[in-house]
Structure formats: structure tokens, C-alpha cells
Design an enzyme around this catalytic site. Structure first.
Site, PDB file in Angstrom:
ATOM      1  N   ALA A 131       0.838  -1.207   0.000  1.00 57.95           N
ATOM      2  CA  ALA A 131       0.000   0.000   0.000  1.00 57.95           C
ATOM      3  C   ALA A 131       0.869   1.252   0.000  1.00 57.95           C
ATOM      4  CB  ALA A 131      -0.940  -0.018   1.202  1.00 57.95           C
ATOM      5  N   ALA A 134       1.926   4.554  -2.770  1.00 57.94           N
ATOM      6  CA  ALA A 134       1.074   5.529  -3.434  1.00 57.94           C
ATOM      7  C   ALA A 134       0.097   4.831  -4.399  1.00 57.94           C
ATOM      8  CB  ALA A 134       1.943   6.547  -4.169  1.00 57.94           C
ATOM      9  N   GLY A 163      -0.645   1.476  -4.795  1.00 58.38           N
ATOM     10  CA  GLY A 163      -1.493   0.458  -4.161  1.00 58.38           C
ATOM     11  C   GLY A 163      -2.628   1.103  -3.375  1.00 58.38           C
ATOM     12  N   LYS A 201       7.415  -2.301  -4.613  1.00 55.39           N
ATOM     13  CA  LYS A 201       8.492  -1.856  -5.500  1.00 55.39           C
ATOM     14  C   LYS A 201       9.072  -3.078  -6.228  1.00 55.39           C
ATOM     15  CE  LYS A 201       8.606   2.524  -4.373  1.00 55.39           C
ATOM     16  NZ  LYS A 201       8.331   3.583  -5.370  1.00 55.39           N
ATOM     17  N   LYS A 231       5.597   0.804 -21.288  1.00 61.37           N
ATOM     18  CA  LYS A 231       5.585   1.530 -20.012  1.00 61.37           C
ATOM     19  C   LYS A 231       6.999   1.603 -19.425  1.00 61.37           C
ATOM     20  CE  LYS A 231       4.023   3.593 -16.317  1.00 61.37           C
ATOM     21  NZ  LYS A 231       4.056   3.022 -15.046  1.00 61.37           N
ATOM     22  N   ASN A 288       8.772   5.025 -18.428  1.00 64.73           N
ATOM     23  CA  ASN A 288       9.394   5.282 -17.116  1.00 64.73           C
ATOM     24  C   ASN A 288      10.890   5.571 -17.252  1.00 64.73           C
ATOM     25  OD1 ASN A 288       7.131   3.017 -15.665  1.00 64.73           O
ATOM     26  ND2 ASN A 288       7.370   5.105 -14.951  1.00 64.73           N
ATOM     27  N   ASN A 295      11.299   8.947 -15.302  1.00 62.33           N
ATOM     28  CA  ASN A 295      11.681   8.809 -13.887  1.00 62.33           C
ATOM     29  C   ASN A 295      13.095   9.297 -13.562  1.00 62.33           C
ATOM     30  OD1 ASN A 295       9.165   7.647 -14.085  1.00 62.33           O
ATOM     31  ND2 ASN A 295       9.557   6.081 -12.564  1.00 62.33           N
ATOM     32  N   ASN A 340       7.038  15.919 -13.507  1.00 65.61           N
ATOM     33  CA  ASN A 340       7.041  15.253 -14.816  1.00 65.61           C
ATOM     34  C   ASN A 340       6.956  16.225 -15.998  1.00 65.61           C
ATOM     35  OD1 ASN A 340       7.016  13.044 -13.201  1.00 65.61           O
ATOM     36  ND2 ASN A 340       5.071  12.201 -13.921  1.00 65.61           N
ATOM     37  N   ASN A 387       2.863  15.952 -11.346  1.00 63.51           N
ATOM     38  CA  ASN A 387       3.263  14.871 -10.422  1.00 63.51           C
ATOM     39  C   ASN A 387       4.775  14.795 -10.264  1.00 63.51           C
ATOM     40  OD1 ASN A 387       2.431  12.567  -8.789  1.00 63.51           O
ATOM     41  ND2 ASN A 387       3.547  11.350 -10.281  1.00 63.51           N
TER      42      ASN A 387
END
Ligand code: KPL
Length: 301
Positions: free
Chosen positions: A8, A10, A12, A74, A179, A183, A187, A197, A247
């Protein structure tokens, strides 16, 4: 549907929190986050504004009986998650919603029925009991191993009903690579520049780096039978950058909190696979090296 969200953080928390409005949902997370959720519920602010009350626990319940396990730890913790969740392999469907390459393979190695998933939501972990939904993005889900198309259809429906815009994809491997390259562009640059971002395509210098990361990634993916077109990948990067402009990427958040990043499963993985194939991967290798160094640099603490 009974849903167990393992991890859990961000992502999750957002996904589990939204699903909990329609489905029996248990979040497994860190002590302080779990305690805050139990006391005041989970607060989601930003693009979504509500307080939800999923069940929250620190350790897996003794006899959990979920239909769906969402793995949101992670990437460097996926093997540990697979071990912890081993008893559910025969009964539950697994969905990875993680960053990076190799997560689905690790879960599938335990014998699980696995759906692959990628999500372009921009979420910031504010503190115990609170996440900030800074940018909306779509989620793509498809069968990865031992799972059927119908399994993915049910999960996509549950996500859409809960307000998580989701799509069924036939070729989830291509989405996972796409994806990972997105990233790989966003990232490390945001983490090194300490910028949100939206900054990634704001200068010609960063845009050139993005093009190089994409060219290398697309060549490596092709050798794994995943055909991506560099201009399409650039368009996806641009649309994620725009949708999540405010973000702070998960990698930036990790560095700011002095935590280990997922660089090894993103640019690190592309560089490793590329080297194995004898392909030049200098930009991904450089970014991976810089982030690894930034993880231990005194300024990150
Ligand atoms: O996946 C993300 C991350 O931060 O890890 C994006 C989609 C880039 C949102 O920030």
C-alpha cells in the site's frame, strides 16, 4: 470481488482505495500508514477527492481468501512478495501493477495465474493515511501467464466500475515494454533534476535524452519479439508527461525520502538486456549509473 492489495504505497493505496468502494478490499502496508487508515480512513486528494475505508493490515491475514491479489510493491521486492503470497497461488488471480521489467515473470515463476498491468496514474504519497492523485492516466491489463482473457475482462470491469479508467489488451508484453521505456524517460530525468514530470519535455536537452532512451529501448525490445515504433513511444511519453505534468515521479519521491529506487528494473534492465544482445545502450546505462550514485549521495538524505 475480494481484493488483496499487497504493497500500500502511493499506487497500491489509490487503486485499493478506489476499488474498496465497490469491492471487499484489504490493503497490506507499512505500520504508520495502516494505523492512520484504521483511525481516519484513507484520504485521497487532487484529481480524486474522497475518504475511503478499506481494511488495512500490516501483515497478511492468517487465512486470506481473495479472488484477486494486486501486487504493488516496488520492483526490487517482487521476489519477496511472491514468497509471502505463495499460499494464494492455487486460489487467487494475481495482477502486477508495478513499474519495470521482470515483475510478472517473477510472480509467474511461483506457479500463479498472472495478469500483467501498467498504469499511468500520477500519485504522490503524502504521509500516513493520505495520497495525492496528481495526474490521471489509463490502466492497461491483459493475461500474462496461465490467466485467461475472461480473467482480465473481469478485472478491467471492476477497475472501470471503481473509477479507474482501464483497457483490456491482448499483448500485455508490448504494453509492459512501452511503459518501461516511458518510465525510463520520465523517472530518472525528474529524479536527477528534482523536477515534476512536466519538465521532461520542456527543454531541447532533455528532449534529446528522451529520444535516445527511446531508440535504445525500442531496439532492445525488438530482440525480445516486441515491436514498438519509436514515434509512437515518444507520443506516449508526451501524453503521460502532459497528463501527469504536476506529479513528482515515483523515483523522485524515492530519492527525496532517501529510499532505494526502481532504476534497476527500468533503465538498468534495458541496459543489461541490451549489453547481453551486444546492442549499444549508453544513455540508459548512464542514467542508471547516475541514479545509483544519487541513491547514496549525501544530498538525497
Ligand atoms: O509511473 C510513473 C511513476 O512516477 O513511476 C509515472 C506514470 C511516470 C507517473 O509519475
Amino acid at each position: 470481488m475480494r481484493v488483496l492489495v499487497f504493497g500500500a504505497g502511493a499506487m497500491g493505496s489509490l487503486v485499493g482505495g478506489l476499488l474498496s468502494r465497490k469491492h471487499e478490499t484489504v490493503l497490506v502496508g507499512r505500520k504508520s500508514h495502516v494505523a492512520a487508515i484504521r483511525q481516519q480512513g484513507l484520504r485521497i486528494t487532487g484529481k480524486t477527492n474522497l475518504v475511503v475505508r478499506p481494511e488495512a493490515v500490516e501483515v497478511l491475514p492468517r487465512e486470506p481468501d481473495p479472488d484477486l491479489v494486486i501486487v504493488a510493491v516496488k520492483a526490487y521486492d517482487t521476489a519477496n512478495a511472491a514468497r509471502a503470497l505463495k499460499s494464494l497461488v492455487g486460489t487467487a488471480l494475481f495482477l502486477s501493477l508495478q513499474n519495470g521489467l521482470g515483475n510478472e515473470e517473477t510472480l509467474a515463476a511461483s506457479g500463479a495465474r498472472v495478469l500483467g498491468g501498467v498504469t499511468n496514474q500520477g500519485i504522490t504519497f503524502v504521509g500516513p493515511g493520505e495520497v495525492h492523485h496528481a495526474g490521471t492516466g489509463d490502466t492497461y491489463i491483459g493475461p500474462f501467464e496461465r490467466a485467461e482473457r475472461e480473467d482480465a475482462v473481469r478485472v478491467v470491469e471492476a477497475f472501470n466500475e471503481s473509477g479507474l479508467s482501464s483497457h483490456l489488451v491482448g499483448d500485455i508484453r508490448a504494453e509492459l515494454w512501452l511503459k518501461a521505456i516511458v518510465n525510463a524517460c520520465i523517472n530518472p530525468l525528474t529524479a536527477l533534476l528534482r523536477a515534476p514530470n512536466g519538465y521532461v519535455l520542456r527543454t531541447s536537452a532533455t528532449e534529446r535524452i528522451v529520444h535516445d532512451v527511446i531508440q535504445e529501448g525500442v531496439r532492445v525490445a525488438a530482440r525480445y519479439g516486441v515491436d514498438l515504433i519509436a514515434t509512437d513511444v515518444f507520443e506516449r511519453v508526451a501524453s503521460v508527461v502532459q497528463a501527469t505534468a504536476e506529479n513528482r515521479s515515483s523515483m523522485l519521491q524515492d530519492l527525496e525520502r532517501g529510499r532505494r529506487t526502481e532504476i534497476d528494473a527500468i533503465n538498468g534492465a534495458i541496459a543489461r538486456l541490451g549489453r547481453k544482445q551486444g546492442q549499444p545502450v549508453p544513455t540508459n546505462a548512464l542514467l542508471a549509473g547516475l541514479i545509483a550514485a544519487a541513491e547514496t549521495a549525501p544530498t538525497t538524505r
